[in-house]
Design a protein around this motif. Structure first.
Motif, mmCIF file in Angstrom:
data_model
loop_
_atom_site.group_PDB
_atom_site.id
_atom_site.type_symbol
_atom_site.label_atom_id
_atom_site.label_comp_id
_atom_site.label_asym_id
_atom_site.label_seq_id
_atom_site.Cartn_x
_atom_site.Cartn_y
_atom_site.Cartn_z
ATOM 1 N N GLU A 166 0.832 -1.208 0.000
ATOM 2 C CA GLU A 166 0.000 0.000 0.000
ATOM 3 C C GLU A 166 0.868 1.261 0.000
ATOM 4 N N GLU A 167 1.968 1.225 0.767
ATOM 5 C CA GLU A 167 2.877 2.371 0.811
ATOM 6 C C GLU A 167 3.517 2.602 -0.550
ATOM 7 N N ALA A 168 3.943 1.519 -1.201
ATOM 8 C CA ALA A 168 4.555 1.642 -2.528
ATOM 9 C C ALA A 168 3.538 2.159 -3.541
ATOM 10 N N LYS A 169 2.309 1.684 -3.439
ATOM 11 C CA LYS A 169 1.252 2.134 -4.340
ATOM 12 C C LYS A 169 0.986 3.622 -4.137
ATOM 13 N N THR A 170 0.934 4.042 -2.877
ATOM 14 C CA THR A 170 0.691 5.445 -2.563
ATOM 15 C C THR A 170 1.815 6.325 -3.077
ATOM 16 N N GLU A 171 3.060 5.879 -2.901
ATOM 17 C CA GLU A 171 4.216 6.651 -3.369
ATOM 18 C C GLU A 171 4.232 6.762 -4.887
ATOM 19 N N SER A 172 3.750 5.733 -5.569
ATOM 20 C CA SER A 172 3.807 5.742 -7.032
ATOM 21 C C SER A 172 2.684 6.567 -7.664
ATOM 22 N N GLU A 173 1.636 6.816 -6.907
ATOM 23 C CA GLU A 173 0.532 7.608 -7.441
ATOM 24 C C GLU A 173 0.923 9.076 -7.495
ATOM 25 N N THR A 174 0.545 9.735 -8.545
ATOM 26 C CA THR A 174 0.897 11.146 -8.688
ATOM 27 C C THR A 174 -0.085 12.063 -7.976
ATOM 28 N N ALA A 175 -1.319 11.656 -7.875
ATOM 29 C CA ALA A 175 -2.316 12.492 -7.203
ATOM 30 C C ALA A 175 -2.298 12.208 -5.707
ATOM 31 N N ALA A 176 -2.435 13.238 -4.906
ATOM 32 C CA ALA A 176 -2.478 13.077 -3.452
ATOM 33 C C ALA A 176 -3.809 12.455 -3.064
ATOM 34 N N GLN A 177 -3.757 11.506 -2.124
ATOM 35 C CA GLN A 177 -4.973 10.870 -1.650
ATOM 36 C C GLN A 177 -5.440 11.571 -0.382
ATOM 37 N N PRO A 178 -6.745 11.614 -0.163
ATOM 38 C CA PRO A 178 -7.247 12.213 1.076
ATOM 39 C C PRO A 178 -6.764 11.430 2.288
ATOM 40 N N GLU A 179 -6.521 12.128 3.382
ATOM 41 C CA GLU A 179 -5.997 11.491 4.589
ATOM 42 C C GLU A 179 -7.052 10.725 5.370
ATOM 43 N N ASP A 180 -8.330 10.921 5.070
ATOM 44 C CA ASP A 180 -9.362 10.284 5.866
ATOM 45 C C ASP A 180 -9.823 8.933 5.313
ATOM 46 N N GLU A 181 -8.975 8.292 4.481
ATOM 47 C CA GLU A 181 -9.323 6.970 3.975
ATOM 48 C C GLU A 181 -9.234 5.937 5.091
ATOM 49 N N ALA A 182 -9.941 4.851 4.921
ATOM 50 C CA ALA A 182 -9.918 3.779 5.908
ATOM 51 C C ALA A 182 -8.546 3.130 5.929
ATOM 52 N N PRO A 183 -8.110 2.606 7.072
ATOM 53 C CA PRO A 183 -6.813 1.940 7.172
ATOM 54 C C PRO A 183 -6.764 0.669 6.332
ATOM 55 N N VAL A 184 -5.564 0.172 6.136
ATOM 56 C CA VAL A 184 -5.345 -1.043 5.360
ATOM 57 C C VAL A 184 -6.119 -2.179 6.002
ATOM 58 N N GLY A 185 -6.846 -2.949 5.195
ATOM 59 C CA GLY A 185 -7.599 -4.084 5.717
ATOM 60 C C GLY A 185 -6.695 -5.269 5.958
#
Length: 195
Positions: free
Chosen positions: A161-180
């Motif tokens: 999930e961390e690698a996926k987040t780092e590779s995405e160019t758009a910032a994701q909102p901080e209020d997403e649910a935690p990793v399942g």
């Protein structure tokens, strides 16, 4: 027309700055590789005598615990295993331990909340099974469902999930649910037979 003149002294400075940049990038990459193997060293050398030791153990896997929500109990590892307990031991083995040597023996069961992994109505707890101050088993337990998962599975999911987040160019909102948690249901609550 644009012309740039670089003197020998300036060229040395540019080269030194470039070299420093390469060294910093290499150091950062090495740090990530070392960080991924930290949990193996923690698991191998852990001696559990206090709640601080429990926090340190789970922190080695990148999981922060709630130090105010820790309980201890004693449980007996069954002498004879059915398929459900064998499946439970398989989950424990994903975290680098094996309960085979503890068949028929009593172990301490330490339970601590991991708030960052809880979702909806499920709370997630880190569980350590300890014998003679050494960790013989570790896993994550969801309550109230009783589903269990191995620590390595969660660490791998978090890293992906961390690698996926780092590779995405758009910032994701901080209020997403935690990793399942990928979980497997086994008999009884967290694999231990219900009395």
């Amino acid at each position: 027309m644009f012309m740039l003149t670089i003197q020998k002294a300036s060229l040395k400075k540019v080269g030194a700055v470039a070299l420093c940049g390469v060294v910093l990038v290499a150091a950062a990459a090495a740090g990530k590789l070392v960080g991924k193997n930290t949990h193996k060293a923690v698991a191998a050398s852990a001696s559990i005598t206090s709640t601080q030791d429990i926090q340190t153990y789970f922190l080695g896997f990148g999981l922060e615990t709630d130090p105010t929500d820790v309980t201890a109990d004693k449980v007996k590892v069954p002498r004879k295993w059915d398929d459900s307990f064998a499946a439970f031991n398989k989950i424990v083995s994903q975290s680098g331990q094996d309960l085979t040597e503890c068949k028929g023996k009593t172990v301490e069961k330490w339970l601590t909340a991991i708030p960052s992994l809880g979702t909806g109505g499920q709370s997630v707890y880190g569980v350590l099974l300890v014998r003679n101050q050494k960790v013989v088993g570790a896993y994550l337990l969801e309550k109230p469902s009783g589903n269990v998962s191995g620590l390595s599975d969660v660490v791998q999911t978090m890293a992906e999930e961390e690698a996926k987040t780092e590779s995405e160019t758009a910032a994701q909102p901080e209020d997403e649910a935690p990793v399942g948690l990928d979980t497997e249901v086994v008999a009884g609550v967290d694999g231990f037979p219900v009395d």
